[in-house]
Design a protein around this motif. Structure first.
Motif, PDB file in Angstrom:
ATOM      1  N   ILE A  37       0.819  -1.198  -0.014  1.00 32.22           N
ATOM      2  CA  ILE A  37       0.062  -0.002  -0.090  1.00 32.22           C
ATOM      3  C   ILE A  37       0.953   1.409   0.016  1.00 32.22           C
ATOM      4  N   TYR A  39       1.305   5.125   0.773  1.00 30.08           N
ATOM      5  CA  TYR A  39       0.573   6.240   1.595  1.00 30.08           C
ATOM      6  C   TYR A  39       1.517   7.517   1.111  1.00 30.08           C
ATOM      7  N   ALA A  65      -4.235   6.756   0.243  1.00 28.09           N
ATOM      8  CA  ALA A  65      -3.745   5.441   0.286  1.00 28.09           C
ATOM      9  C   ALA A  65      -4.031   4.459  -0.686  1.00 28.09           C
ATOM     10  N   ALA A  91      -4.372   5.101   8.100  1.00 24.27           N
ATOM     11  CA  ALA A  91      -3.128   6.024   8.327  1.00 24.27           C
ATOM     12  C   ALA A  91      -3.484   7.374   8.752  1.00 24.27           C
ATOM     13  N   THR A 148      -8.026   3.509  -4.537  1.00 20.29           N
ATOM     14  CA  THR A 148      -7.276   4.739  -3.725  1.00 20.29           C
ATOM     15  C   THR A 148      -8.372   5.469  -2.976  1.00 20.29           C
ATOM     16  N   ILE A 169       1.109   4.770  10.221  1.00 22.29           N
ATOM     17  CA  ILE A 169       0.477   3.717   9.228  1.00 22.29           C
ATOM     18  C   ILE A 169      -0.016   2.485  10.296  1.00 22.29           C
TER      19      ILE A 169
END
Length: 175
Positions: A37, A39, A65, A91, A148, A169
């Motif tokens: 993933i 971020y 993300a 996050a 996303t 995270i």
């Protein structure tokens, strides 16, 4: 009472590493990556403004993300006693040099969307006949492959500076 206070303090210090989130420095256009993933954040808008005779920079920050892991990430809600996090939180992005002036944010969060599963049950209707009823029940949260999720917030930083961001995270376990 003193013994209870010491015991509570001991348990808090013992359990605090369990609930710790991993934190990474991120720059605009350069996302942090963990478990497939990405971020990251982008600056959408910036302008100079004056507040109480001082000059500041106002930034509209878009945080996101993106799942690039080639599989769907699922998160099941777990009741937690000490954590105040939302169960769907992926996050938290913190702007370290944000001033918070004019009621602006110093951080923002990105969250996964809920997913539901159908549940069928046999019930009796008003006529006394048994019928099958289907109800959608929320089972947790998900981030599909390639999906996303994003959010925006406004940060005011001192003039001449750009937002300095750190992302905390939440770990998503593999199933």
């Amino acid at each position: 009472m003193n013994r209870f206070l010491r015991y509570s303090l001991f348990l808090t210090t013992l359990s605090s590493p369990i609930f710790a989130q991993q934190a990474y420095d991120v720059e605009a256009g350069k996302p942090a990556q963990l478990n497939g993933i990405d971020y990251g954040f982008e600056i959408r808008n910036e302008r100079q403004m004056e507040i109480s005779g001082e000059n500041f920079m106002r930034y509209e920050v878009a945080i996101y993300a993106t799942n690039r892991s080639n599989c769907t990430k699922l998160m099941f809600p777990k009741p937690t006693f000490l954590s105040g996090d939302e169960p769907n939180q992926l996050a938290v992005f913190d702007c370290l040099n944000a001033t918070g002036k004019r009621l602006t944010s110093k951080s923002g969060t990105v969250v996964a969307r809920p997913f539901t599963v159908p549940y069928q049950q046999r019930i009796k209707n008003s006529e006394g006949k048994e019928v099958t009823s289907t109800t959608n029940v929320q089972a947790g949260f998900m981030l599909r492959n390639g999906e996303t999720v994003s959010n925006t917030f406004i940060a005011i930083v001192p003039k001449g500076e750009r937002p300095v961001m750190k992302v905390r995270i939440k770990d998503i376990p593999d199933l």
